[in-house]
Design a protein around this motif. Structure first.
Motif, PDB file in Angstrom:
ATOM      1  N   LEU A  21       0.770  -0.972  -0.335  1.00 52.69           N
ATOM      2  CA  LEU A  21       0.494   0.195  -0.381  1.00 52.69           C
ATOM      3  C   LEU A  21       1.001   1.374   0.403  1.00 52.69           C
ATOM      4  O   LEU A  21       1.047   2.568  -1.049  1.00 52.69           O
ATOM      5  CB  LEU A  21      -1.193  -0.170   1.250  1.00 52.69           C
ATOM      6  CG  LEU A  21      -2.309  -0.698   0.988  1.00 52.69           C
ATOM      7  CD1 LEU A  21      -3.020  -0.953   2.585  1.00 52.69           C
ATOM      8  CD2 LEU A  21      -3.382  -0.713  -0.120  1.00 52.69           C
ATOM      9  N   ALA A  22       1.493   1.566   0.691  1.00 48.42           N
ATOM     10  CA  ALA A  22       3.101   2.295   0.922  1.00 48.42           C
ATOM     11  C   ALA A  22       3.441   2.959  -0.508  1.00 48.42           C
ATOM     12  O   ALA A  22       3.278   3.739  -0.756  1.00 48.42           O
ATOM     13  CB  ALA A  22       3.741   2.086   1.815  1.00 48.42           C
ATOM     14  N   ALA A  23       3.921   1.336  -1.548  1.00 48.49           N
ATOM     15  CA  ALA A  23       4.366   1.712  -2.995  1.00 48.49           C
ATOM     16  C   ALA A  23       3.232   2.426  -3.639  1.00 48.49           C
ATOM     17  O   ALA A  23       3.697   2.718  -4.328  1.00 48.49           O
ATOM     18  CB  ALA A  23       4.860   0.653  -3.203  1.00 48.49           C
ATOM     19  N   GLY A  24       2.115   1.475  -3.418  1.00 49.14           N
ATOM     20  CA  GLY A  24       1.426   1.858  -4.490  1.00 49.14           C
ATOM     21  C   GLY A  24       0.743   2.809  -3.918  1.00 49.14           C
ATOM     22  O   GLY A  24      -0.141   4.081  -5.531  1.00 49.14           O
ATOM     23  N   ALA A  25       0.674   3.847  -3.050  1.00 51.98           N
ATOM     24  CA  ALA A  25       0.320   5.633  -2.365  1.00 51.98           C
ATOM     25  C   ALA A  25       1.337   5.649  -3.223  1.00 51.98           C
ATOM     26  O   ALA A  25       1.258   7.610  -3.905  1.00 51.98           O
ATOM     27  CB  ALA A  25       0.013   5.554  -1.062  1.00 51.98           C
ATOM     28  N   MET A  26       2.934   6.003  -3.808  1.00 51.37           N
ATOM     29  CA  MET A  26       3.596   6.763  -4.407  1.00 51.37           C
ATOM     30  C   MET A  26       3.298   6.917  -5.687  1.00 51.37           C
ATOM     31  O   MET A  26       3.880   7.518  -6.004  1.00 51.37           O
ATOM     32  CB  MET A  26       5.245   6.148  -3.409  1.00 51.37           C
ATOM     33  CG  MET A  26       5.655   6.617  -1.748  1.00 51.37           C
ATOM     34  SD  MET A  26       7.173   6.488  -1.923  1.00 51.37           S
ATOM     35  CE  MET A  26       6.961   4.847  -2.119  1.00 51.37           C
ATOM     36  N   ALA A  27       2.947   6.031  -6.130  1.00 51.57           N
ATOM     37  CA  ALA A  27       3.439   5.533  -7.446  1.00 51.57           C
ATOM     38  C   ALA A  27       2.731   6.009  -8.518  1.00 51.57           C
ATOM     39  O   ALA A  27       3.117   6.923  -9.403  1.00 51.57           O
ATOM     40  CB  ALA A  27       2.687   4.316  -7.842  1.00 51.57           C
ATOM     41  N   PRO A  28       1.773   7.250  -8.037  1.00 46.06           N
ATOM     42  CA  PRO A  28       1.064   7.979  -9.147  1.00 46.06           C
ATOM     43  C   PRO A  28       2.054   9.137  -9.276  1.00 46.06           C
ATOM     44  O   PRO A  28       2.035   9.871 -10.250  1.00 46.06           O
ATOM     45  CB  PRO A  28      -0.445   7.520  -8.447  1.00 46.06           C
ATOM     46  CG  PRO A  28      -1.023   7.434  -7.843  1.00 46.06           C
ATOM     47  CD  PRO A  28       0.115   6.718  -7.079  1.00 46.06           C
ATOM     48  N   PHE A  29       2.239   9.774  -7.973  1.00 46.67           N
ATOM     49  CA  PHE A  29       3.373  10.660  -8.313  1.00 46.67           C
ATOM     50  C   PHE A  29       4.597  10.164  -9.008  1.00 46.67           C
ATOM     51  O   PHE A  29       4.761  11.660  -9.406  1.00 46.67           O
ATOM     52  CB  PHE A  29       3.445  11.536  -6.955  1.00 46.67           C
ATOM     53  CG  PHE A  29       3.611  12.848  -6.347  1.00 46.67           C
ATOM     54  CD1 PHE A  29       4.186  13.392  -6.956  1.00 46.67           C
ATOM     55  CD2 PHE A  29       5.495  12.256  -6.112  1.00 46.67           C
ATOM     56  CE1 PHE A  29       4.502  14.868  -6.851  1.00 46.67           C
ATOM     57  CE2 PHE A  29       6.524  13.220  -5.606  1.00 46.67           C
ATOM     58  CZ  PHE A  29       6.082  14.657  -6.246  1.00 46.67           C
ATOM     59  N   VAL A  30       4.936   9.694  -8.177  1.00 41.91           N
ATOM     60  CA  VAL A  30       6.079   8.938  -9.225  1.00 41.91           C
ATOM     61  C   VAL A  30       6.242   8.249 -10.320  1.00 41.91           C
ATOM     62  O   VAL A  30       7.108   9.756 -11.222  1.00 41.91           O
ATOM     63  CB  VAL A  30       6.689   8.169  -8.188  1.00 41.91           C
ATOM     64  CG1 VAL A  30       8.296   7.498  -9.455  1.00 41.91           C
ATOM     65  CG2 VAL A  30       7.189   8.049  -7.129  1.00 41.91           C
ATOM     66  N   PHE A  31       5.284   7.823 -10.896  1.00 42.55           N
ATOM     67  CA  PHE A  31       5.450   8.073 -12.436  1.00 42.55           C
ATOM     68  C   PHE A  31       4.765   9.603 -13.025  1.00 42.55           C
ATOM     69  O   PHE A  31       5.318   9.288 -14.045  1.00 42.55           O
ATOM     70  CB  PHE A  31       4.167   7.062 -12.494  1.00 42.55           C
ATOM     71  CG  PHE A  31       4.050   6.260 -13.685  1.00 42.55           C
ATOM     72  CD1 PHE A  31       4.604   4.988 -14.107  1.00 42.55           C
ATOM     73  CD2 PHE A  31       2.805   6.720 -14.472  1.00 42.55           C
ATOM     74  CE1 PHE A  31       4.504   5.364 -15.862  1.00 42.55           C
ATOM     75  CE2 PHE A  31       2.295   6.305 -16.148  1.00 42.55           C
ATOM     76  CZ  PHE A  31       3.679   5.602 -16.162  1.00 42.55           C
ATOM     77  N   SER A  32       3.729  10.430 -12.445  1.00 48.75           N
ATOM     78  CA  SER A  32       3.938  11.176 -13.477  1.00 48.75           C
ATOM     79  C   SER A  32       4.469  12.277 -13.293  1.00 48.75           C
ATOM     80  O   SER A  32       5.201  13.237 -15.007  1.00 48.75           O
ATOM     81  CB  SER A  32       2.448  12.296 -12.383  1.00 48.75           C
ATOM     82  OG  SER A  32       2.096  13.576 -12.782  1.00 48.75           O
ATOM     83  N   VAL A  33       5.641  12.535 -12.109  1.00 45.32           N
ATOM     84  CA  VAL A  33       6.705  13.493 -12.401  1.00 45.32           C
ATOM     85  C   VAL A  33       7.955  12.452 -13.585  1.00 45.32           C
ATOM     86  O   VAL A  33       8.498  12.988 -14.642  1.00 45.32           O
ATOM     87  CB  VAL A  33       7.865  13.686 -11.236  1.00 45.32           C
ATOM     88  CG1 VAL A  33       9.091  13.972 -11.091  1.00 45.32           C
ATOM     89  CG2 VAL A  33       7.079  13.719 -10.160  1.00 45.32           C
ATOM     90  N   VAL A  34       7.948  10.997 -13.788  1.00 50.17           N
ATOM     91  CA  VAL A  34       8.983  10.630 -14.763  1.00 50.17           C
ATOM     92  C   VAL A  34       7.971  10.834 -16.352  1.00 50.17           C
ATOM     93  O   VAL A  34       8.630  11.233 -16.876  1.00 50.17           O
ATOM     94  CB  VAL A  34       9.010   8.877 -14.917  1.00 50.17           C
ATOM     95  CG1 VAL A  34       9.601   8.797 -15.404  1.00 50.17           C
ATOM     96  CG2 VAL A  34       9.666   9.074 -12.759  1.00 50.17           C
ATOM     97  N   MET A  35       6.784  10.908 -16.360  1.00 54.84           N
ATOM     98  CA  MET A  35       6.375  11.119 -17.562  1.00 54.84           C
ATOM     99  C   MET A  35       6.522  12.607 -17.650  1.00 54.84           C
ATOM    100  O   MET A  35       7.008  12.974 -19.180  1.00 54.84           O
ATOM    101  CB  MET A  35       4.260  10.928 -17.648  1.00 54.84           C
ATOM    102  CG  MET A  35       4.318   9.657 -17.455  1.00 54.84           C
ATOM    103  SD  MET A  35       2.446   8.968 -18.039  1.00 54.84           S
ATOM    104  CE  MET A  35       1.994   9.900 -16.891  1.00 54.84           C
ATOM    105  N   GLY A  36       6.679  13.221 -17.029  1.00 53.44           N
ATOM    106  CA  GLY A  36       6.238  14.959 -17.803  1.00 53.44           C
ATOM    107  C   GLY A  36       7.632  14.931 -17.846  1.00 53.44           C
ATOM    108  O   GLY A  36       7.986  15.882 -18.177  1.00 53.44           O
ATOM    109  N   THR A  37       8.600  15.161 -17.483  1.00 56.74           N
ATOM    110  CA  THR A  37      10.426  15.043 -17.227  1.00 56.74           C
ATOM    111  C   THR A  37      10.665  14.628 -18.636  1.00 56.74           C
ATOM    112  O   THR A  37      11.705  15.063 -19.602  1.00 56.74           O
ATOM    113  CB  THR A  37      10.979  14.315 -16.098  1.00 56.74           C
ATOM    114  OG1 THR A  37      10.550  14.792 -14.901  1.00 56.74           O
ATOM    115  CG2 THR A  37      12.317  15.310 -15.573  1.00 56.74           C
TER     116      THR A  37
END
Length: 407
Positions: free
Chosen positions: A351-367
């Motif tokens: 659950l901790a990994a799943g909670a961070m995933a949307p933000f991290v994935f969004s940053v990587v996509m944007g960068t």
């Protein structure tokens, strides 16, 4: 209580299936539909509302080990009964919340309550009821629970056309209080009656496949693998439709995304019929491989529609099996003793990994772009495949060693 020839408690599975549909539908799936209304009402952006939700998922992950220990100590069905009451209370608190601070606190409490009534607790209740039949019971349960999004997405959307999100949450509180709580209480009472009057012979516990000296390492490896899967799925599912649209699918993005749900249910149906042929470690490995394969297909095919369809189908198949593996693999590896605490610790990392995933994935996509984000996602998933294979290999070695010692 009626049972199948495999010892599966039909009434318990059916009751839990209904409560899982309501639990996931009211506490999880409806949130994305109601979030824009929440944002307008509270003076927030939709991103800020989802930020609160992500924070609640993280807190829910931290609470999972404690909930698991409570289930082992007091019984999963009692925890689910209390959780239904807490779910209803926090839904009403959300609906009443006069400020952002109260709303945020209520959403956090709602995620803690979710951990007391959703799959983690339901799997533990099945292990308590019939340890030997729990793996098959989990398959049947996830098949029923898989309809939660199919049922509650349109319900929430239709209700939102006529009622505010606050009124809808009050109605959802009623479902948890008037349907889920009595069913969980009935399961708890029936378990106590069975224990008091010995209607059944004492339940034979499941012995884990891992030897005692390998349990700690096995726990770490499996927790890592499930956390990586949780990250991969959460990242993709949160951004699926906007990502498919950005790739170039346009209006077809929604149609392609809608294939995920049916594929998820279909994989559980296949497993219900043919699942006995695969051990839980291989089932978990297959789940991870399907998710990675789907992500790779999308990264390679881009805007090609058949490739996007294959991506959504593979992702759905892998996700459906993943839910089963989360319940059956810990039982197979570590046994039924202390099952609640074991799955609670695993749920914390997932659950901790799943909670961070949307933000991290969004940053990587944007960068770096969508292709790089998909590549990174598939690489993390590949590590999960290796981890599951390592667990399968270690159990085979321990079985070979035991058979050699016997001879």
């Amino acid at each position: 209580m009626s049972e199948t020839k495999d010892g599966i408690p039909v009434a318990v599975v059916s009751a839990l299936g209904l409560t899982q549909i309501i639990g996931y539908g009211t506490l999880y799936y409806s949130f994305s539909i109601l979030a824009p209304g929440m944002a307008r009402d509270l003076g927030l952006t939709v991103e800020q509302v989802f930020g609160v939700f992500s924070a609640s998922l993280f807190v829910g992950g931290l609470s999972a080990p404690f909930i698991g220990k409570w289930m082992d100590r007091f019984g999963a069905s009692l925890i689910m009964t209390v959780g239904s009451a807490l779910s209803a209370l926090t839904l009403v608190l959300c609906a009443w919340s006069p400020s952002v601070a109260v709303f945020a606190a209520a959403i956090v409490l709602l995620e803690v309550a979710s951990g007391m009534v959703q799959y983690q607790a339901a799997f533990a209740a099945l292990v308590e009821s019939r340890p030997k039949a729990a793996s098959r019971s989990i398959t049947y349960l996830t098949l029923i629970g898989g309809f939660a999004s199919t049922i509650f997405w349109p319900i929430a959307a239709n209700l939102h056309e006529h009622f505010s999100w606050r009124e809808i949450y009050v109605a959802f509180a009623g479902l948890n209080l008037l349907v889920c709580l009595p069913l969980h209480y009935w399961i708890m009472r029936h378990r106590r009656i069975e224990a008091a009057f010995s209607f059944h012979k004492p339940m034979t516990p499941v012995v884990g496949a891992l030897p005692p000296e390998g349990r700690r390492r096995g726990m770490q490896i499996v927790s890592l693998a499930f956390a990586l899967q949780g990250f991969s799925l959460s990242a993709i599912l949160t951004h699926m439709v906007p990502m498919l649209d950005a790739i170039g699918l346009g209006g077809a993005a929604v149609i392609v995304g809608s294939l995920f749900g049916p594929s998820q249910v279909f994989s559980r149906l296949i497993n219900m019929v043919f699942g006995k042929r695969l051990s839980p470690p291989m089932l978990a490995t297959l789940s991870a491989a399907l998710i990675v394969f789907g992500v790779v297909i999308l990264g390679v095919s881009g805007a090609w529609l058949p490739g996007a369809v294959a991506f959504a189908v593979c992702l759905g198949l892998g996700s459906g099996i993943n839910s089963i593996a989360q319940g059956s693999l810990p039982l197979w590896l570590f046994g039924s003793e202390g099952y609640g605490a074991i799955t609670g610790r695993m749920a914390a990392s997932r659950l901790a990994a799943g909670a961070m995933a949307p933000f991290v994935f969004s940053v990587v996509m944007g960068t770096f772009g969508i292709e790089v984000a998909l590549l990174a996602n598939s690489c993390l998933g590949a590590i999960g495949i290796v981890a599951f294979l390592a667990v399968a290999s270690s159990t085979r070695r321990s079985e070979i060693g035991a058979s050699t010692a016997d001879t």
